[in-house]
Structure formats: C-alpha cells, structure tokens
Design an enzyme around this catalytic site. Structure first.
Site, short mmCIF file in Angstrom:
data_model
loop_
_atom_site.label_atom_id
_atom_site.label_comp_id
_atom_site.label_asym_id
_atom_site.label_seq_id
_atom_site.Cartn_x
_atom_site.Cartn_y
_atom_site.Cartn_z
N SER A 58 0.80 84.20 122.56
CA SER A 58 -0.58 84.10 123.05
C SER A 58 -0.75 83.22 124.28
O SER A 58 -1.81 83.20 124.88
CB SER A 58 -1.50 83.60 121.94
OG SER A 58 -1.27 82.23 121.70
N LYS A 95 -3.29 76.20 122.45
CA LYS A 95 -4.29 76.99 123.18
C LYS A 95 -4.84 76.14 124.32
O LYS A 95 -4.64 74.94 124.35
CB LYS A 95 -5.46 77.38 122.25
CG LYS A 95 -5.09 78.34 121.12
CD LYS A 95 -4.87 79.76 121.61
CE LYS A 95 -4.46 80.70 120.49
NZ LYS A 95 -3.12 80.43 119.93
#
Lengths: 139, 398
Positions: A58, A95
């Site tokens: 991701s 993230k």
C-alpha cells in the site's frame, strides 16, 4: 631546583616495542576523518529509534516496498504529511498522516487502497514517525 | 514471565498478581490456572530487556548530567539545579518523554534523599492519584507518607532489623523516624543511622555515577535435561569457567578463589544434593587456562556418580583489579611470562569476538557440540527479539 637536573640525567629514551615504518609518512594521515557511519546518517535519537519490517504494497507510491526496513523515531512529533506507524486495532500499519478538511486521515500511497479516516473514538494511535528506509539489493 | 529454563514464574502482570499467582511459583504448578484463565506465558528474553533498559537509561541521561544506574530497571537522577522547572512538573515531563520515546511506562519518585526517593517512587507506581510521578517535598507530606509504610519496607532495613525494631514497638517508618539518633547508632551502627538521617531528609548516600567493582562473578545454568554423565558436567564447568574468565577480563578484574557448584532437583527433597567446592589459581588471575584448571580441581570434589544434576555453575571470589594484585613473597612475579599470557588472552578474546564466542576454547570444554545441544536452555514460550535481531523485527502492514 637542583633535583631537576639530577633526574634529567637518568632519563632513558623510551623503548618502543612496535616497529617503526621507514620511508615517508602518508600525506593523507593529517586528513583522516574516520569512516562514514550509516547509524549517524539514519538515526538522530538512538534511544527512541526502532526498526520495523514492511509487509504489503500500500505504500509503493512513497517508495516503500514489501520487505523494506523502516527507521521509526518515536521522539518526533507527528504532523500532517509525515509517514507514520499507526496502531489500528492492535496491528501496526504504515501510512501517510494527512489533515483534511473534515479530520485526520491515514492515506495509502497506492490507488487500490482507500484512505482511512481516523475516528476520534476508535482505538488508533500514532506509534512513531518514519524517518527513513533501508533496502539491500544484493543479499 | 518465566526464568531461564521456563522453570519458574519470575514476573507477573497486574492481572496475574490479582489472581494471586505467587512470585517464584514453578510453572508446572501453575498450569491449571494458566489454562483456566488463558494467561499468556513468555520465556525470558534478556536481549530485548537489556536493549530496552539501555534505551530508557540513555533517554533518562537527557534530563540530568548526574545519574546512577542502580539496576536493569532502576536509576537515581540528581536533580539539583532543576528546581526552577518545578520538580513535580519535571517528574511528569520525564515520565511522559520516556513513555513516548521508548514505550516503557516508568514511575518517578522525587525527594531529598535516595531512601525517600525510593519511597516516593513506590507511591508513584501504586497510587492512581500520583499518575506515575510523586514528589515528597514538605515535612507534613513526609510524616504522612512514613506513617503509612511498614519499617520492613524501607530500603536498607533488612528482615533481621525489622524484627528487632518490631520487638521494640517500632512498626512504621514514622515510628523509626522519631526515635533518637543516639539509640539507632547504638543498636544499628552507622548503617542504621544513615538510613535514619536519609528518612529525615539529610542525604547520606551519594549518587554513584561509576558503578563499584563487582564483588563476585557468577556463571551458572540450569540444564534442560538432567545431566548424569561425568563428561558432560565436567565440560559444562569448563565452559562456565571460560566464560567467567572472559567476564573478568572485560571488567579488568582477577580472582583468587574459584568456587564450583552443582545441584540436583530441589523439588525432590529426599535425594536433593548440592555440592560446592573451591580451589584457587596459583596467583590471582583471569587467564582462561588458570581459571579452568582451578575449576576442574574443584569439580572433582563436587561430582557424584549416579545423580541427576539439574544445574551447575562457577563463582569467582576475591576479585581485585588486575593492577592491584598483591605481590607474593615466595613467588616473585614473572613479568615477562605474565605479559605473554595477557597478550595471548587479548588475542583469544579478539578472535572469539569476531568469529563467534567459543570459536577458540580449552580442550576441556569439549568438541562435541551436538551432544550438548539442548543441554542448557529450553525456551518454549519465546517472544521475538524485536530490537536486537534482524530476522525478528516487528512487522508493519503496508
């Protein structure tokens, strides 16, 4: 005062056990600075810095690949734009932290992964700020 | 959390304490409770604890130049000069910073002396109100706190003294605080008087920024499976002796007495055996050959055939700094030979450091690695070495 001259006479030149290299000393000797140290380059606060390993795709848009080792500094105050390690329901995740118009988000750097809104009531905390990453190309 | 060989419970979470699982309980006796409550059990993970301790101590060093590392999980910080920050606030700042930087929750106790600071630290840990940091500043707080602490819980008061004081009607730390110094000095000597003055807020114990030299060095293991053969026990003792000699060299110490001990299963009361014997190197030494020879001489008095040995170890006693060795009247020092031995050991350590420990060893340690595999540690509930091993780093999901 007189003792001084007396002791002087008994001084012997020191005997060096090591060998002495003949010839000219290296002209580089005066410029020695020690080797480059990757710890110094990558880590500012050793006591607060931890390393973690990435699993998943991701964050490829930020240049973070599966298998990379990330350098995480817990003493850095996280702010919008930082890549962070967050704890979401007991699991560590990497993230980008973004402050949007309607709250804080954890944003992936990959089109397949939608951003997660940080619910103020939910169990989510920022564990540390990612300050660098390391990868070996040849094992 | 379990001891070295997953033998006994040596640390408990607050939840486990609430179930009154006692400290030191053998694991097999706790099996029922563990299954019933779904308690998580971990083997001891000293690389992780050592690294986390070093991080906490390093981080604490940012708050004062005067610091004494007291143990793996305790340190004294000198805060003289930081009064302008408000000591109570400073205590909370320290606690928050350590928690954020390392993830480790710490308790901070602030007071005028080390003995009072220990008490304040205890309150910081136990009282929800204190929220992790507690300061004893004024006389009234001090008296109030001392009146609620039993004398046997005071740092420096052993159980023998506590019994003596109790028999005199002195129960709390405040009772002790209020007796005349003359009486304490008479019955408990200068050490007792020091504790009294410390409780009154007069510092008698300095910060020891340089830890004092070790008094003894001990290397011991409990065995995973009972050892019954002479060869395996003898090789183990030789290996422990080599490790102890290495530790002495790291600390710049030499020993004059080498003690060797071996024990059988202590839960088996009928056949319990603990053998212990001492020998000494020809002169105080940290040379692996000297120490190993002394240990193997002592081993002969410890070994008993037919027993199942559960653990063994060596202890180095009479330690002094290598440069302070007393000369011997009838054996003048052979400086040349000593220098050669020293260089040999320096080379020995250097090779073992770079190639891996035990690459170079005495023949008495043995060569058959496979036979000894699993002799030392069983760790069935191993937690990852998150901070000291590349293959065990925490995983983050991306």
């Amino acid at each position: 005062m007189f003792l001084l001259s007396k002791t002087d006479k008994r001084q012997h030149p020191p005997l060096y056990a090591s060998t002495v290299a003949a010839g000219f000393p290296s002209p580089a000797d005066d410029y020695m600075e020690g080797a480059l140290d990757l710890n110094e380059f990558l880590i500012s606060h050793p006591a607060a810095t931890f390393m973690v390993r990435v699993e998943g795709a991701s964050m490829t848009g930020a240049g973070i690949l599966s298998g990379d080792v990330l350098i995480v500094d817990r003493s850095v105050e996280s702010r919008s734009g930082h890549i962070v390690i967050a704890i979401i329901s007991g699991e560590l995740t990497v993230k980008r932290l973004i402050k949007g118009d309607n709250g804080w988000f954890l944003k992936a750097e990959h089109p397949d992964y939608p951003p997660t809104k940080i619910d103020p009531d939910a169990e989510c905390s920022i564990w540390g700020v990612v300050t660098g990453s390391v990868r070996r190309f040849v094992p | 959390m379990l001891s070295n060989n997953d033998g006994c419970i040596i640390a408990r979470s607050n939840e486990a304490k609430a179930l009154s699982i006692p400290m030191g309980m053998p694991l097999f006796k706790a099996r029922g409770l563990i299954r019933h409550y779904g308690i998580k059990v971990y083997s001891s993970n000293y690389p992780l604890y050592g690294d986390m301790s070093a991080r906490v101590m390093n981080a604490l060093g940012a708050f004062t130049p005067n610091m004494e590392i007291y143990s793996i999980d305790e340190a004294f910080l000198g805060l003289a000069g930081f009064e302008y920050r408000g000591l109570s606030d400073y205590g909370h700042d320290i606690r928050k910073a350590i928690k954020k930087w390392t993830g480790i929750p710490v308790s901070v106790g602030i007071a005028e002396t080390k003995t009072l600071a220990k008490i304040a630290g205890h309150i910081a840990k136990k009282s929800a109100e204190a929220n992790g940091s507690f300061t004893i500043t004024d006389e009234a707080t001090r008296r109030d706190i001392l009146s609620r602490i039993l004398i046997r819980n005071i740092w420096g008061i052993g159980s023998r003294w506590a019994r003596m004081l109790n028999s005199q009607g002195i129960k709390t730390a405040l009772d002790f605080h209020d007796i005349p110094e003359r009486w304490v000095r008479k019955h408990m000597g200068v050490t007792g008087a020091r504790t009294l003055l410390e409780l009154k807020g007069q510092p008698c114990l300095d910060l020891e920024s340089h830890p004092p030299d070790k008094k003894t060095i001990r290397v011991s293991r409990s065995f995973a499976k009972p050892v019954t053969t002479r060869r395996v026990l003898r090789e183990s003792i030789a290996a422990f002796a080599a490790r102890a000699a290495e530790k002495m060299r790291q600390n710049g110490l030499v020993c004059s007495i080498v003690n060797v001990f071996a024990v059988t299963n202590q839960f088996d009361r009928q056949s319990y055996y603990r053998g212990s014997a001492s020998s000494h190197p020809p002169t105080p030494s940290n040379h692996t050959a000297d120490i190993t020879r002394a240990a193997l001489i002592a081993f002969e008095s410890v070994w008993r055939p037919g027993l199942q040995f559960k653990g063994a170890g060596v202890m180095m006693l009479g330690l002094v700094r290598a440069e302070n060795i007393q000369g011997q009247l009838f054996f003048p020092p052979d400086t040349l030979a000593d220098a050669r031995k020293e260089r040999l050991m320096a080379a020995f350590d250097k090779i073992n450091n770079s190639v891996g420990s035990n690459a170079l060893r005495m023949a008495s340690v043995g060569v058959n690695e496979r036979a000894k595999c699993g002799v030392y540690t069983v760790q069935n509930h191993h937690s990852p070495r998150y901070t000291t091993c590349w293959s065990e780093l925490p995983i983050v999901r991306a």
